[in-house]
Design a protein around this motif. Structure first.
Motif, PDB file in Angstrom:
ATOM      1  N   THR A   1       0.864  -1.184   0.000  1.00  0.00           N
ATOM      2  CA  THR A   1       0.000   0.000   0.000  1.00  0.00           C
ATOM      3  C   THR A   1       0.893   1.224   0.000  1.00  0.00           C
ATOM      4  OG1 THR A   1      -1.663  -1.204   1.244  1.00  0.00           O
ATOM      5  CG2 THR A   1      -1.834   1.199   1.177  1.00  0.00           C
ATOM      6  N   THR A   2       0.734   2.036  -1.009  1.00  0.00           N
ATOM      7  CA  THR A   2       1.603   3.195  -1.109  1.00  0.00           C
ATOM      8  C   THR A   2       0.995   4.352  -0.361  1.00  0.00           C
ATOM      9  OG1 THR A   2       0.513   3.942  -3.111  1.00  0.00           O
ATOM     10  CG2 THR A   2       2.368   2.426  -3.356  1.00  0.00           C
ATOM     11  N   ALA A   3       1.795   5.361  -0.138  1.00  0.00           N
ATOM     12  CA  ALA A   3       1.265   6.604   0.408  1.00  0.00           C
ATOM     13  C   ALA A   3       0.268   7.161  -0.581  1.00  0.00           C
ATOM     14  CB  ALA A   3       2.414   7.581   0.643  1.00  0.00           C
ATOM     15  N   ARG A   4      -0.591   8.049  -0.065  1.00  0.00           N
ATOM     16  CA  ARG A   4      -1.649   8.573  -0.930  1.00  0.00           C
ATOM     17  C   ARG A   4      -1.042   9.208  -2.165  1.00  0.00           C
ATOM     18  NH1 ARG A   4      -7.094  10.495  -0.186  1.00  0.00           N
ATOM     19  NH2 ARG A   4      -7.054   9.608   1.913  1.00  0.00           N
TER      20      ARG A   4
ATOM     21  N   ASP B   1     -10.442   2.166  -6.432  1.00  0.00           N
ATOM     22  CA  ASP B   1     -10.057   2.889  -5.219  1.00  0.00           C
ATOM     23  C   ASP B   1      -8.670   3.480  -5.451  1.00  0.00           C
ATOM     24  OD1 ASP B   1     -10.050   2.097  -1.638  1.00  0.00           O
ATOM     25  OD2 ASP B   1      -9.488   3.896  -2.754  1.00  0.00           O
ATOM     26  N   LEU B   2      -8.629   4.797  -5.586  1.00  0.00           N
ATOM     27  CA  LEU B   2      -7.355   5.438  -5.879  1.00  0.00           C
ATOM     28  C   LEU B   2      -6.385   5.368  -4.702  1.00  0.00           C
ATOM     29  CD1 LEU B   2      -8.426   8.548  -7.994  1.00  0.00           C
ATOM     30  CD2 LEU B   2      -7.214   6.497  -8.754  1.00  0.00           C
ATOM     31  N   LEU B   3      -6.875   4.956  -3.546  1.00  0.00           N
ATOM     32  CA  LEU B   3      -5.945   4.724  -2.450  1.00  0.00           C
ATOM     33  C   LEU B   3      -5.138   3.451  -2.694  1.00  0.00           C
ATOM     34  CD1 LEU B   3      -8.067   5.800   0.656  1.00  0.00           C
ATOM     35  CD2 LEU B   3      -6.294   7.059  -0.557  1.00  0.00           C
ATOM     36  N   LYS B   4      -5.572   2.644  -3.658  1.00  0.00           N
ATOM     37  CA  LYS B   4      -4.813   1.480  -4.139  1.00  0.00           C
ATOM     38  C   LYS B   4      -4.623   1.683  -5.637  1.00  0.00           C
ATOM     39  CE  LYS B   4      -7.104  -1.471  -0.742  1.00  0.00           C
ATOM     40  NZ  LYS B   4      -8.023  -2.626  -0.556  1.00  0.00           N
ATOM     41  N   PRO B   5      -3.750   2.612  -6.004  1.00  0.00           N
ATOM     42  CA  PRO B   5      -3.660   3.022  -7.416  1.00  0.00           C
ATOM     43  C   PRO B   5      -3.204   1.912  -8.352  1.00  0.00           C
ATOM     44  CG  PRO B   5      -1.887   4.014  -6.128  1.00  0.00           C
ATOM     45  CD  PRO B   5      -2.798   3.352  -5.146  1.00  0.00           C
TER      46      PRO B   5
END
Lengths: 84, 479
Positions: free
Chosen positions: A3-6, B449-453
């Motif tokens: 999971t990357t940073a926003r 979900d752009l929080l998981k791009p």
């Protein structure tokens, strides 16, 4: 998968393009592009977030790539549902 | 928890809030000029402006009580291309988008992450487009369209050259041309088909049996002009005829023949002079639509001079059936003796109510017919252009691939840069199930979900859109 940073942020801008607020608490941000259709942006925000009040028909919503600073797409709010 | 859910549209949707009461180009107009006209209907303070409009074709458009967006999409139906509004509120209309960067995806049945959908029911090889108020393709008459030529030992053939074209009224191979189908450019020697002459002319039908070994002759003693021999023929646009005649030479008392052609309601003399014996000679005149030819002979003495008419042929273009219907609705044929391989043949015809994907039809079983109604289309010619664009897509079985990158990322077999994918990008799908590779286009990219791009769903299809989308789009009310 990590999971990357926003990577993306959601901004509320007025009709002149001036920044009104940044929706740091937006989640479930869904972005859809399709040929010959207007792009779509859907997201949720806690209703008690004071910035939710900035979501009005006269303001715009900008999706920005936080890493590059580039604006990905600009939108207009079309529907809002407050669920309790 | 109290949650606020928000949906947002891109700038293109703004045009669905601008209404057109009535707009009619009345004649064909450049697409870029039509865009100017449509955008001029905007009332909002901050308007969408016109950017680069790549299509250079002309179209006709009629819109009543609709939105600017709907009018643009309706126009796009007959033009093709990709419409968008950028972040500066500028309308762009491209003929192509995305790139082909040589990316490949290998599809295999047991591979998670790719869903393949083949819609056999979407196939159409004969399309009946219908417009509003009963407008149909048979409202169109095509004039002087260049035809493709071919021949074999028995026949010459003409094939309509316009894409998917069909002439109206086809009934069967060898039948007479339907009303409205005219072939020009191929001039032939037309043999008369009937006569009118008094009984002093013997064996009159031999004057037009297309045989110079047989003739009709005037069998009485006469002085001055003989009674005329009239030959009737299918109306022929001509500027020349030829005659094969004879007169008694010992003694030679006939001094001249008078040849008249019938046009514009009367006979007109085109030749009055002596003539060669038993050889063809030509008579030229200004181009006319000739339906009869009349010959009279002048005898200088009261004598049985036996003038003979072996043949009279008229050279020109006739609608009479030198040409007949071919094997299907886009072919005509004629006997090889009437065919001129050097002629610039052109066909005028009323279009059939349908378009046929001739390149996909080898047998009757290949004909799959569908009706497509666009109630907003008011111009037949635009209906035709839109129908051609539609059949381009409908004649292939559409195959779509929906790719979930979240699932694919678990596979070691994929080395694909999804971040590089753009809308419109060309991707080669190597379909191991079918043993083929096809080029397909990215038509939709969804980031759930752009929080998981890194998670995306990508839709790639061999067809820009399917018939179900078309029917929905044509009937829905936008805005």
């Amino acid at each position: 998968m990590t999971t990357t940073a926003r990577k993306y942020i959601v901004e509320i801008r007025d009709s002149s393009g001036d920044l009104v607020s940044v929706l740091h608490n937006a989640y479930g941000i869904s972005f859809t592009e399709a040929v010959n259709e207007a792009p779509l942006l859907d997201f949720s925000i806690p209703a008690d977030d004071s910035k939710a009040a900035d979501l009005t028909i006269t303001n715009e919503v900008w999706l920005r790539n936080y890493e590059t600073g580039a604006v990905v797409e600009k939108f207009r709010p079309s529907h809002r549902r407050d669920t309790r | 928890m109290i949650v606020t859910k928000v949906n947002c549209d891109g700038y293109l949707a703004q045009l669905s809030e601008e209404v057109i009461g009535s707009y009619d180009t009345e004649a064909t107009k450049a697409v870029t000029d039509i865009v100017d006209d449509l955008l001029a209907f905007q009332r909002k303070t901050v308007k969408i402006t016109k950017g680069t409009i790549a299509p250079t074709v002309t179209r006709a458009l009629k819109v009543d009580n609709s939105t600017v967006l709907h009018a643009l999409l309706q126009l796009r139906e007959s033009v093709g291309g990709y419409i968008s509004v950028d972040n500066d509120k500028v309308l762009q209309w491209a003929t192509d988008i995305g790139e082909d960067k040589g990316q490949q995806i290998r599809y295999r049945k047991n591979l998670l992450g790719i869903t393949k959908e083949t819609k056999y029911e979407e196939l159409c090889t004969r399309l009946f487009p219908l417009g509003g108020s009963g407008i149909k393709l048979s409202d169109i008459h095509i004039e002087n369209e260049v035809a493709a030529k071919d021949s074999d030992a028995s026949y010459g053939y003409l094939t309509l050259s316009a894409k998917y074209a069909c002439y109206n009224g086809w009934t069967g191979l060898g039948d007479a041309l339907p009303d409205g189908v005219v072939v020009s450019g191929g001039e032939v020697w037309v043999v008369p088909t009937g006569h009118s002459a008094d009984a002093d002319w013997q064996y009159p039908t031999l004057a037009y049996d297309d045989d110079v070994a047989s003739s009709s002759y005037y069998n009485i003693i006469f002085n001055g002009w003989s009674t005329p021999f009239e030959l009737t023929l299918p109306e022929t646009t001509s500027a020349k005829l030829k005659c094969y005649l004879y007169k008694r030479q010992a003694p030679e008392t006939i001094s001249k023949v008078k040849v008249e052609i019938y046009h514009t309601g009367a006979y007109h003399t085109v030749y009055e002079a002596d003539f060669p014996i038993e050889e063809w000679f030509d008579i030229e005149y200004d181009e006319k639509d000739v339906s009869k030819v009349r010959l009279s002979f002048f005898n200088t003495e009261n004598y049985r001079a036996y003038p003979h008419i072996f043949e009279v042929h008229v050279f020109g273009n006739t609608t009479d059936p030198v040409w007949h219907q071919g094997v299907d609705e886009h072919v005509l044929r004629c006997a090889i003796g009437d065919y001129d391989s050097e002629a610039d043949y052109r066909v005028s015809y009323t279009h059939a109510d349908f378009l046929m994907a001739w390149d996909k039809i080898a047998a009757g079983a290949d004909i799959i017919s569908k009706v497509l109604t666009n109630k907003f289309e008011a111009y037949p010619i635009t209906l035709l252009e839109a129908g051609r664009l539609m059949l381009d897509e409908l004649k292939e079985v559409p195959v779509s691939y929906s790719i979930s990158t979240a699932d694919l990322s678990e596979s070691d077999e994929f080395d694909f840069d999804f971040d590089a994918l753009q809308l419109g990008s060309i991707v080669t799908i190597i379909d191991e199930e079918l043993g083929i590779s096809v080029e397909a286009r990215v038509v939709k990219i969804v980031h759930p979900d752009l929080l998981k791009p890194q998670d995306m769903r990508v839709e790639i299809t061999t067809r820009l859109r399917d018939i179900a989308d078309v029917i929905v789009d044509l009937y829905r009310e936008l805005g």
